[in-house]
Write an enzyme that holds these catalytic residues in place. Structure first.
Site, PDB file in Angstrom:
ATOM      1  N   TYR A 115       0.817  -1.210   0.000  1.00 21.94           N
ATOM      2  CA  TYR A 115       0.000   0.000   0.000  1.00 21.94           C
ATOM      3  C   TYR A 115       0.855   1.267   0.000  1.00 21.94           C
ATOM      4  CZ  TYR A 115      -4.620  -1.607  -0.608  1.00 21.94           C
ATOM      5  OH  TYR A 115      -5.743  -2.104  -1.218  1.00 21.94           O
TER       6      TYR A 115
ATOM      7  N   HIS B 299      -1.618  -2.323   6.114  1.00 19.50           N
ATOM      8  CA  HIS B 299      -1.955  -1.348   5.080  1.00 19.50           C
ATOM      9  C   HIS B 299      -2.594  -0.069   5.647  1.00 19.50           C
ATOM     10  CE1 HIS B 299      -0.818  -4.516   2.510  1.00 19.50           C
ATOM     11  NE2 HIS B 299      -1.988  -5.062   2.275  1.00 19.50           N
TER      12      HIS B 299
ATOM     13  N   ARG C  94     -10.655   9.393   4.048  1.00 15.24           N
ATOM     14  CA  ARG C  94     -11.594  10.514   4.109  1.00 15.24           C
ATOM     15  C   ARG C  94     -11.266  11.382   5.311  1.00 15.24           C
ATOM     16  NH1 ARG C  94     -16.590  10.421   1.386  1.00 15.24           N
ATOM     17  NH2 ARG C  94     -16.476   8.849  -0.253  1.00 15.24           N
TER      18      ARG C  94
ATOM     19  N   ARG D 261     -23.085  -4.000   2.696  1.00 15.64           N
ATOM     20  CA  ARG D 261     -22.205  -2.938   3.175  1.00 15.64           C
ATOM     21  C   ARG D 261     -21.531  -3.289   4.501  1.00 15.64           C
ATOM     22  NH1 ARG D 261     -22.690   2.119   0.940  1.00 15.64           N
ATOM     23  NH2 ARG D 261     -24.213   2.263  -0.724  1.00 15.64           N
TER      24      ARG D 261
HETATM   25  C1  BG6 Z   1      -3.054  -8.071   0.469  1.00 14.70           C
HETATM   26  C2  BG6 Z   1      -4.024  -8.862   1.294  1.00 14.70           C
HETATM   27  O1  BG6 Z   1      -2.020  -7.581   1.265  1.00 14.70           O
HETATM   28  O2  BG6 Z   1      -3.714  -6.982  -0.140  1.00 14.70           O
HETATM   29  C3  BG6 Z   1      -5.190  -9.308   0.459  1.00 14.70           C
HETATM   30  O3  BG6 Z   1      -3.367  -9.985   1.839  1.00 14.70           O
HETATM   31  C4  BG6 Z   1      -5.809  -8.158  -0.292  1.00 14.70           C
HETATM   32  O4  BG6 Z   1      -6.169  -9.921   1.284  1.00 14.70           O
HETATM   33  C5  BG6 Z   1      -4.741  -7.363  -1.024  1.00 14.70           C
HETATM   34  O5  BG6 Z   1      -6.742  -8.680  -1.220  1.00 14.70           O
HETATM   35  C6  BG6 Z   1      -5.319  -6.103  -1.641  1.00 14.70           C
HETATM   36  O6  BG6 Z   1      -4.380  -5.498  -2.459  1.00 14.70           O
HETATM   37  P1  BG6 Z   1      -4.846  -4.545  -3.642  1.00 14.70           P
HETATM   38  O7  BG6 Z   1      -3.570  -3.926  -4.126  1.00 14.70           O
HETATM   39  O8  BG6 Z   1      -5.498  -5.410  -4.658  1.00 14.70           O
HETATM   40  O9  BG6 Z   1      -5.790  -3.563  -3.039  1.00 14.70           O
END
Ligand code: BG6
Length: 467
Positions: A159, A220, A326, A447
């Protein structure tokens, strides 16, 4: 022996070590007659260079050990004629195949001993999960540090490589209209939202051991929070940025059980399609209580953020795929337009929305007159559509791999950051598991659990992603 051949490839040939030590040492061996009659030296690195340029670079550091030894200049020239250069990436099979072809040409069909000198610092990229809690994470760090220095370990949180997450610091620190507002004085709450419109299909085995809090929140979303809330770093240098991130993480209160809502998706039929429940996945143990959704409220106990709720929400099998930040601002003091923000959470408020994905954009909601009456306000969005401006946004992993190759550590997690992140989540994870807290079940594609709204409402917050 006359017919023996050696090909020596110095990987990282444009670097300091190669220049100052490796080539001079090879020359000394040649000068002393220690190298076989047939030898070739190849410099390999990413920089573009011709053979002549390599020779010129190398020649500056070559010297005969005893000054004025006869033939020194001549020997240097002969040695340099055996030195070649090939430019290539360190991770490209194709580039190494080209090198192989050149080596073969030089070896001229003779059996050759090939020596590869990796004159580059070894690095290891580690993917999450970095443990399951503070103790297992510390054990992992200890194991890695038996063999590697901290600056050789690249803990990836992809991320941090997302364009809009990286842009967070640019947005804040290069825009006067934002930087002064970045505090409890003007910001009412911050929301970090992650949702996916698919379940854990096929990954249940991994996921069940971790759950959404460890899979998304502790890394993340918390990383985004740290970048968002840190103090201004001394510079953009990796250590300066990571120092500030650690400080803010260490100023946070460990997450409390009453500030967490957990959920798990159940099956749901929509448009004639039956979507499975989390526990229908046959890699998931029967009766698993692992959360596939969580909402949490976190607090930073420092002068800048005292009392500002940082709300996180992450879930699988929800109605939409999105990740966004947000920022809801406070109302204007004096309240000329009779906006009752504190009790009526539906009233228009300034909101900054950083759409991490998809449709990468930054939007700012500003209030305007909606109709003939001055008192009816509506928020419109001023927008920066990244997707349109940038055309192509590289994937986070492309960016991070390049950084790792170049040794740029800014977007990788340092071990003290990781410790601080686990310290915030470990107690509540233990409690959730020990008490066998039953998740709120929500239909696949919905949701998420209603508990997330109650949690937000307790802090006078309305989730911004309801539209
Ligand atoms: C990973 C998680 O780190 O990130 C997953 O283990 C998730 O569960 C993924 O689906 C999401 O990554 P992105 O880049 O597709 O948002």
């Amino acid at each position: 022996k006359d017919e023996s051949t050696v090909s020596i490839t110095v990987v990282g040939a444009s670097g300091d070590l190669a220049k100052k030590k490796i080539f001079p040492a090879l020359f000394a061996l040649y000068y002393e007659g220690c190298l076989p009659k047939h030898f070739t030296i190849f410099g390999y690195a990413r920089s573009k260079m011709t053979d002549a340029e390599l020779r010129n670079m190398v020649s500056k550091t070559l010297a005969c050990r005893i000054d004025k030894r006869e033939n020194c200049g001549e020997k240097i020239d002969q040695f340099l004629k055996r030195c070649f250069y090939h430019s290539g990436q360190y991770d490209s099979q194709e580039n190494f195949a080209e090198l192989d072809k050149k080596l073969k040409e030089h070896e001229g069909g003779r059996v050759s001993n090939r020596l590869f000198y990796l004159s580059i610092p070894p690095k290891v990229i580690v993917e999450k999960p970095f443990g399951r809690d503070s103790d297992s994470s510390a054990a992992l760090t200890k194991a890695l540090k038996q063999y590697l220095e901290e600056d050789q370990i690249f803990r990836i949180d992809h991320y941090l490589g997302k364009e809009l997450v990286e842009n967070l610091s640019v947005l804040r620190f290069s825009n006067l209209i934002f930087e002064p507002l970045w505090s409890r004085q003007y910001i009412r709450n911050v929301q970090l939202i992650f949702s996916e419109d698919f379940g854990t299909e096929g990954r249940g085995g991994y996921f069940d051991n971790y759950g959404i809090l460890r899979d998304i929140m502790q890394n993340h979303l918390l990383q985004i929070l740290a970048l968002f809330a840190m103090e201004t770093p001394v510079s953009l240098d990796a250590e300066d940025i990571r120092n500030e991130k650690v400080k803010v993480l260490r100023s946070m209160r460990p997450l409390q059980l009453e500030d967490v809502v957990v959920g798990q998706y159940k099956s749901h039929t929509k448009g004639g399609v039956a979507y499975p429940a989390y526990i229908d996945d046959n890699t998931v143990p029967k009766g698993s209580l692992t959360p596939t959704f969580a909402a949490a409220a976190l607090f930073i106990d420092n002068a800048r953020w005292d009392g500002v709720p940082f709300l996180m929400k992450a879930g699988k099998a929800l109605h939409k795929k999105r990740a966004e930040i947000r920022v809801q601002f406070r109302h204007v003091p004096g309240n000329l337009y009779n906006q009752n923000f504190e009790t009526d959470l539906d009233q228009a408020t300034n909101e900054l929305i950083i759409r991490v994905q998809p449709d990468e954009a930054i939007d700012l909601k500003i209030n305007n007159k909606q109709g003939p009456s001055n008192n009816i306000l509506n928020a419109n969005e001023l927008g920066v559509p990244f997707v349109d401006i940038r055309k192509e946004i590289p994937d986070a992993y492309e960016r991070l791999l390049l950084d790792a190759i170049e040794g740029e550590r800014r977007l990788f997690i340092r071990s003290d950051e990781l410790d601080a992140a686990w310290a915030l989540f470990t107690p509540v994870l233990k409690e959730l598991e020990e008490k066998n807290i039953i998740p709120e079940y929500y239909p696949y594609g919905s949701r998420g659990p209603v508990g997330a709204h109650y949690l937000a409402a307790r802090y006078n917050v309305r989730w911004g992603d309801l539209g």
